[in-house]
Every structure is written in C-alpha cells, then in structure tokens.
Motif scaffolding. Structure first.
Motif, PDB file in Angstrom:
ATOM      1  N   LEU A 187      33.373  -2.171 -63.642  1.00 22.45           N
ATOM      2  CA  LEU A 187      33.822  -4.076 -63.582  1.00 22.45           C
ATOM      3  C   LEU A 187      32.774  -4.234 -62.474  1.00 22.45           C
ATOM      4  O   LEU A 187      32.340  -5.226 -61.933  1.00 22.45           O
ATOM      5  N   ALA A 188      31.983  -3.391 -62.245  1.00 23.80           N
ATOM      6  CA  ALA A 188      31.100  -3.995 -60.536  1.00 23.80           C
ATOM      7  C   ALA A 188      30.270  -5.331 -61.284  1.00 23.80           C
ATOM      8  O   ALA A 188      30.171  -6.117 -61.033  1.00 23.80           O
ATOM      9  N   ARG A 189      29.350  -5.345 -62.337  1.00 25.09           N
ATOM     10  CA  ARG A 189      28.440  -6.509 -63.248  1.00 25.09           C
ATOM     11  C   ARG A 189      29.848  -8.082 -62.935  1.00 25.09           C
ATOM     12  O   ARG A 189      28.864  -9.335 -62.895  1.00 25.09           O
ATOM     13  N   PHE A 190      30.902  -8.064 -63.193  1.00 29.82           N
ATOM     14  CA  PHE A 190      31.164  -8.874 -63.276  1.00 29.82           C
ATOM     15  C   PHE A 190      31.869  -9.467 -62.041  1.00 29.82           C
ATOM     16  O   PHE A 190      32.180 -10.628 -61.618  1.00 29.82           O
ATOM     17  N   VAL A 191      31.259  -8.909 -60.501  1.00 30.91           N
ATOM     18  CA  VAL A 191      32.100  -9.279 -58.978  1.00 30.91           C
ATOM     19  C   VAL A 191      30.662  -9.363 -59.330  1.00 30.91           C
ATOM     20  O   VAL A 191      30.606  -9.918 -57.208  1.00 30.91           O
ATOM     21  N   ASP A 192      29.852  -9.032 -58.861  1.00 32.51           N
ATOM     22  CA  ASP A 192      28.024  -8.802 -58.303  1.00 32.51           C
ATOM     23  C   ASP A 192      28.185 -10.612 -58.523  1.00 32.51           C
ATOM     24  O   ASP A 192      28.496 -12.100 -58.848  1.00 32.51           O
ATOM     25  N   GLY A 193      28.290 -11.226 -57.052  1.00 32.56           N
ATOM     26  CA  GLY A 193      27.519 -12.701 -56.436  1.00 32.56           C
ATOM     27  C   GLY A 193      28.635 -13.260 -55.977  1.00 32.56           C
ATOM     28  O   GLY A 193      29.305 -14.444 -55.473  1.00 32.56           O
ATOM     29  N   VAL A 194      30.417 -12.390 -56.037  1.00 33.11           N
ATOM     30  CA  VAL A 194      31.443 -12.824 -55.496  1.00 33.11           C
ATOM     31  C   VAL A 194      31.302 -12.485 -54.344  1.00 33.11           C
ATOM     32  O   VAL A 194      31.531 -12.382 -53.547  1.00 33.11           O
ATOM     33  N   SER A 195      32.184 -13.901 -53.663  1.00 39.91           N
ATOM     34  CA  SER A 195      32.451 -14.126 -52.041  1.00 39.91           C
ATOM     35  C   SER A 195      33.209 -15.087 -51.805  1.00 39.91           C
ATOM     36  O   SER A 195      33.650 -15.934 -52.359  1.00 39.91           O
ATOM     37  N   TYR A 196      34.250 -14.210 -50.575  1.00 35.26           N
ATOM     38  CA  TYR A 196      34.541 -15.527 -49.650  1.00 35.26           C
ATOM     39  C   TYR A 196      33.986 -16.347 -48.534  1.00 35.26           C
ATOM     40  O   TYR A 196      34.256 -15.367 -48.349  1.00 35.26           O
ATOM     41  N   ARG A 197      34.434 -17.371 -48.532  1.00 37.49           N
ATOM     42  CA  ARG A 197      34.074 -18.488 -47.647  1.00 37.49           C
ATOM     43  C   ARG A 197      35.112 -18.813 -46.391  1.00 37.49           C
ATOM     44  O   ARG A 197      36.047 -19.907 -47.270  1.00 37.49           O
ATOM     45  N   PRO A 198      35.095 -18.302 -45.119  1.00 37.57           N
ATOM     46  CA  PRO A 198      36.428 -18.896 -44.812  1.00 37.57           C
ATOM     47  C   PRO A 198      35.991 -20.506 -44.162  1.00 37.57           C
ATOM     48  O   PRO A 198      34.742 -20.497 -43.638  1.00 37.57           O
ATOM     49  N   SER A 199      37.065 -20.537 -43.689  1.00 39.14           N
ATOM     50  CA  SER A 199      37.045 -22.084 -42.765  1.00 39.14           C
ATOM     51  C   SER A 199      38.338 -22.186 -41.827  1.00 39.14           C
ATOM     52  O   SER A 199      39.544 -22.120 -42.983  1.00 39.14           O
ATOM     53  N   VAL A 200      38.668 -22.714 -40.531  1.00 38.45           N
ATOM     54  CA  VAL A 200      38.951 -23.685 -39.773  1.00 38.45           C
ATOM     55  C   VAL A 200      39.081 -24.468 -40.751  1.00 38.45           C
ATOM     56  O   VAL A 200      38.741 -26.014 -40.522  1.00 38.45           O
ATOM     57  N   VAL A 201      40.786 -24.719 -41.036  1.00 40.48           N
ATOM     58  CA  VAL A 201      41.452 -25.857 -41.508  1.00 40.48           C
ATOM     59  C   VAL A 201      43.089 -26.267 -40.332  1.00 40.48           C
ATOM     60  O   VAL A 201      43.943 -25.082 -40.155  1.00 40.48           O
ATOM     61  N   GLY A 202      43.106 -26.921 -39.830  1.00 41.73           N
ATOM     62  CA  GLY A 202      44.943 -26.836 -38.694  1.00 41.73           C
ATOM     63  C   GLY A 202      44.483 -26.245 -37.904  1.00 41.73           C
ATOM     64  O   GLY A 202      43.802 -25.841 -37.400  1.00 41.73           O
ATOM     65  N   ASP A 203      45.340 -24.863 -37.886  1.00 45.70           N
ATOM     66  CA  ASP A 203      45.796 -23.746 -36.941  1.00 45.70           C
ATOM     67  C   ASP A 203      45.813 -22.832 -38.353  1.00 45.70           C
ATOM     68  O   ASP A 203      46.316 -21.898 -36.942  1.00 45.70           O
ATOM     69  N   GLY A 204      44.802 -22.688 -39.088  1.00 48.05           N
ATOM     70  CA  GLY A 204      44.332 -21.683 -39.773  1.00 48.05           C
ATOM     71  C   GLY A 204      43.516 -21.338 -39.763  1.00 48.05           C
ATOM     72  O   GLY A 204      42.363 -22.223 -40.483  1.00 48.05           O
ATOM     73  N   ILE A 205      43.149 -20.678 -40.780  1.00 44.76           N
ATOM     74  CA  ILE A 205      41.645 -20.252 -41.326  1.00 44.76           C
ATOM     75  C   ILE A 205      42.167 -19.961 -42.900  1.00 44.76           C
ATOM     76  O   ILE A 205      43.500 -19.877 -43.789  1.00 44.76           O
ATOM     77  N   THR A 206      41.609 -20.940 -44.528  1.00 46.39           N
ATOM     78  CA  THR A 206      41.425 -21.352 -45.565  1.00 46.39           C
ATOM     79  C   THR A 206      40.122 -20.308 -45.886  1.00 46.39           C
ATOM     80  O   THR A 206      39.051 -20.477 -45.756  1.00 46.39           O
ATOM     81  N   TRP A 207      40.706 -19.516 -47.285  1.00 46.39           N
ATOM     82  CA  TRP A 207      39.523 -18.860 -47.977  1.00 46.39           C
ATOM     83  C   TRP A 207      38.926 -19.226 -49.313  1.00 46.39           C
ATOM     84  O   TRP A 207      40.433 -20.172 -49.302  1.00 46.39           O
TER      85      TRP A 207
END
Length: 172
Positions: free
Chosen positions: A75-95
C-alpha cells in the motif's frame, strides 16, 4: 494522529465491495472510466480518470491485503506524499489532511484501512461465503459477524448447512 472519519470507512468498504459476485457472475462497479467517475463523485471524491485508475489499483491491493494475500507494504505507493498539517483553531488544534492529486480517494481508503487495523484489529474481513467476493466490517460487540449480509450470504450458508445435514445418512 488524527482519526479517520466515518465517511472514509464507508469509502473503504464500498471500494472493497465494488467487484461482487452476484448469482455466480463477477461484476465490477468500476468497470470503465465513466462508472468510476460516477462512483467517485457519489463518494465526494474528485471524479477524474487519474483518481479512477489509482482507485482500481488500490482496490486490488486492499482486497489482496484483507484476504491475506499481500503484505501492508503493497500500500506504500498510495500514501506516498500524504501528510497531516496542524493548525491552531480556537482553543485546540485542527488537523488538515493533504492528499496527492490524482490519488486522493485511494489514499483515503488506505488510511481508513490503517485506522481500522489499529483501532479494530480483525474487524475488516472477507465474507465467509466462499462464493461471495464482498467484505464486511464487524461492528458487533462479540466480533462474530461472518457474512457481508445475513439476509443474503448468511441465509444461503445456513440453508446449505441445513440441507447437507438432512441429506447425510443418519447413524444408527
């Protein structure tokens, strides 16, 4: 790590079940680019030819993996280049999930598989009817579901076992 949402779990199971055998006849809900585009659009995914082609490859790899014929590294080829980016929103973190263009639906399905593997090991499996090519996610408390559909495969298998029992000569 952010959790995969319910829509992605539905995407995964629906993808796995796009190549059913109905009344002994193999089918393919993704048989051509137009059918693939319609399926992608119905699942809220980009309806492009590149997405369809990647989805076909991911379906084959995921089906083989769930049946035990492939290792997760397929399955590696299907997730190559996938990432999660965090952002601070309100009083927490949104991914925010960043997906590769042309493989986003395939990547979502693979991520959903991994989330199920981690949170509910063994719950995603092939139907126990050897004539069926569908899959199920067992949400039962006892983890004892065996068929993609009790009304179809479960009933057929139980009726078949009953018929075999009454046909056997009685010992006596």
């Amino acid at each position: 790590m952010p959790k995969t949402d319910e829509a992605d779990e539905v995407l995964l199971l629906d993808l796995l079940n796009t190549a059913p055998v109905v009344d002994g006849v193999p089918g393919d809900d993704l048989a051509d680019v137009e059918a693939g585009r319609e399926w992608l659009a119905a699942h809220g995914q980009p309806p492009s030819e590149a997405e369809w082609r990647a989805l076909l490859d991911a379906r084959q790899a995921l089906q083989a993996l769930v049946r035990g014929d492939e290792a997760p590294r397929s399955l590696a080829r299907f997730v190559d280049g996938v990432s999660y980016r965090p952002s601070v929103v309100g009083d927490g973190i949104t991914w925010t999930l960043d997906l590769p263009r042309g493989r986003s639906a395939a990547a979502r399905a693979v991520l959903a598989w991994d989330a199920l593997r981690a949170s509910s090991p063994g719950r995603l499996r092939p139907c126990a009817n050897p004539e069926c090519r569908r899959f199920l996610i067992d949400h039962s408390k006892s983890n004892s579901a065996r068929w993609c559909s009790m009304a179809i495969c479960g009933n057929r298998m139980k009726a078949r076992r009953h018929y075999e029992r009454i046909r056997r000569p009685q010992a006596g």
